[in-house]
Design an enzyme around this catalytic site. Structure first.
Site, PDB file in Angstrom:
ATOM      1  N   GLY A   1      40.745  33.620  41.670  1.00 10.35           N
ATOM      2  CA  GLY A   1      40.900  34.138  42.953  1.00 10.35           C
ATOM      3  C   GLY A   1      40.160  34.955  43.586  1.00 10.35           C
ATOM      4  N   HIS A   2      39.955  36.363  42.627  1.00  7.66           N
ATOM      5  CA  HIS A   2      38.819  37.152  42.835  1.00  7.66           C
ATOM      6  C   HIS A   2      37.526  36.787  43.126  1.00  7.66           C
ATOM      7  CE1 HIS A   2      42.162  39.600  40.800  1.00  7.66           C
ATOM      8  NE2 HIS A   2      42.101  40.236  41.700  1.00  7.66           N
TER       9      HIS A   2
ATOM     10  N   GLY B   1      42.581  37.894  49.861  1.00 11.40           N
ATOM     11  CA  GLY B   1      43.185  36.527  49.422  1.00 11.40           C
ATOM     12  C   GLY B   1      44.281  36.584  50.819  1.00 11.40           C
ATOM     13  N   ALA B   2      44.537  35.098  51.085  1.00 14.75           N
ATOM     14  CA  ALA B   2      45.499  35.080  51.758  1.00 14.75           C
ATOM     15  C   ALA B   2      47.085  35.096  51.226  1.00 14.75           C
ATOM     16  CB  ALA B   2      45.594  33.604  52.383  1.00 14.75           C
TER      17      ALA B   2
ATOM     18  N   ARG C   1      47.118  31.932  42.039  1.00 19.28           N
ATOM     19  CA  ARG C   1      46.720  32.863  41.035  1.00 19.28           C
ATOM     20  C   ARG C   1      47.055  34.549  41.224  1.00 19.28           C
ATOM     21  NH1 ARG C   1      42.034  28.629  41.135  1.00 19.28           N
ATOM     22  NH2 ARG C   1      42.205  27.851  38.966  1.00 19.28           N
TER      23      ARG C   1
ATOM     24  N   SER D   1      47.102  38.169  38.893  1.00 15.43           N
ATOM     25  CA  SER D   1      46.845  38.991  37.661  1.00 15.43           C
ATOM     26  C   SER D   1      48.207  39.273  36.905  1.00 15.43           C
ATOM     27  CB  SER D   1      46.138  40.378  37.867  1.00 15.43           C
ATOM     28  OG  SER D   1      45.031  40.069  38.558  1.00 15.43           O
TER      29      SER D   1
END
Lengths: 283, 283
Positions: free
Chosen positions: B34-35, B147-148, B184, B186
């Protein structure tokens, strides 16, 4: 000189000036010699000078004070042009606080919660911190210019610009005074001749403290008594005489380092503040 | 790629890059796909890409969550370099919050006070708003990438950057999902295989709501019941299923315009959030 009313127009006006240094002088209008001395300081060290003129409603704790605050935009614009301002940013309240506005910048601790923060309420410095953050981020100046008269405001702004990584240098210019010693303020226009004469007890009290400190007095209670003696002659409604660290506004019991002496008082219906820094330890 | 630890070094590193566009990807490290999708989006539209890596203590409402948050700087730095990041800004807490730090940026209203703001407490979004303001002002990027999945955080940041005149474009990238549909995060690393299987009820519930809205259901209570049916299969501790305006986070009783469906739930000890936007009115 141009006058712009919106953040978008301000940014457009500054786009071609970013190659050089930009200085910002934030004001609430009703310009006097004190403001013009800030413009001169900005003029001397920057390629472009922006002045904002905005009577910020959120920092007024009294509606009567806000309503009575002098609004003299036409003559302000003429004075700004004469003093060498390049861009005046004069937004209305709807431009600064549009519908749905919901963000506050807040500084905590003695620097924001004592003296002016206590007398005028928490909302005062929240209002100052929020509007100055907006002005700084709208103009993104290299330096912003403030008068030493508003010492606590400057300390709050130093705290917030450091804390939030606002990329600006804050420049503090000496308090501008009339020949009789009264600190220049837009609110002085409201004083009657008699009130003005009584108000002079404030700068006289600061001078008495400075002299007493120079003579070796270190105890701030003793120094405060000197101030109170002088202030009593003015028959004014004292709000505070305080001895504090100029950066943190922690109280200073002993004047063994640079110490801010701050006074707030009402003369008639008009609230006045003034201050000086004494450094008996260094004498 | 260089790694810098202080705001001063970050500014030095960016000085020569200001001729071109700068994109910022703020992260708390523990990088996943995602990052990296945010980095790719930043890479495509900017000349320089900065990634910040800072596990911000002030936005954690649970010390256990903060303590358990994965810290993997060495592999993060390698992933960032591989993805095309030019500058990693990885300060420690003392650089971001030095002694005497006393400033908070706070957004009020439903956008900051409901859902995540209610579940995690007011300090959560105050912490987010303050640290992101600091990161934006330290790097002064042209655009910042989010991110959304963190839809409410994005809405809070849109409010504050507009309100404070922060000169940045916020770019929101689609939520990155694993092949099984789980957003996604962490925190997913903490899920056991069984928990992970149960967590899939969250994206399935969002899909069920999307399908039901597409079939013509407009009433958000009816849509919510669809979500609850699916979530019940996951045996997860639901915190909320909410239908709100994506910008203001005001509740939406009818889905007659773009509406955010947001879910928060605990699966075992791990708190997960996810969301989607449905627009039955436009269908």
């Amino acid at each position: 000189m141009i006058v712009v009313r919106t953040v978008a127009d301000l940014r457009s006006a500054l786009r071609d000036r970013r190659g050089g240094r930009i200085g910002l002088v934030p004001t609430m209008g009703a310009l006097h010699e004190g403001h013009l001395s800030l413009v001169r300081a900005a003029r001397a060290r920057n390629d472009s000078v922006v002045m904002s003129i905005f009577v910020n409603p959120t920092q007024f704790n009294e509606q009567a004070d806000l309503a009575a605050y002098p609004r003299t935009e036409e003559s302000d614009v003429a004075l700004a042009a004469e003093a060498g301002v390049d861009v005046v940013f004069a937004p209305d309240a709807a431009e600064m606080y549009p519908d749905g506005f919901a963000t506050t910048v807040s500084v905590t601790g003695p620097v924001a919660e004592t003296l002016e923060g206590a007398q005028r309420g928490r909302a005062h410095f929240d209002g100052v911190a929020t509007v100055v953050t907006k002005l700084l981020l709208a103009a993104l100046p290299d330096a912003a210019y403030f008068g030493a008269k508003d010492a606590q405001q400057v300390a709050v702004l130093r705290r917030l610009t450091a804390d939030l990584n606002v990329p600006v240098e804050l420049v503090v210019c000496p308090t501008s005074r009339d020949d009789d010693g009264l600190a220049r303020s837009s609110r002085n226009a409201r004083l009657s001749p008699d009130e003005r004469a009584r108000a002079l007890a404030i700068p006289r009290a600061l001078q008495a403290v400075t002299d007493a400190a120079a003579s070796g007095i270190r105890d701030s209670r003793a120094l405060r008594d000197r101030a109170l003696d002088v202030l009593a002659e003015g028959m004014i409604a004292l709000e505070y005489v305080a001895f504090v660290d100029p950066e943190t506004f922690e109280p200073a019991a002993q004047v063994d380092r640079p110490t801010l002496v701050a006074i707030a008082a009402r003369v008639g219906a008009t609230r006045l503040i003034d201050n000086t820094v004494i450094d008996a330890g260094g004498a």
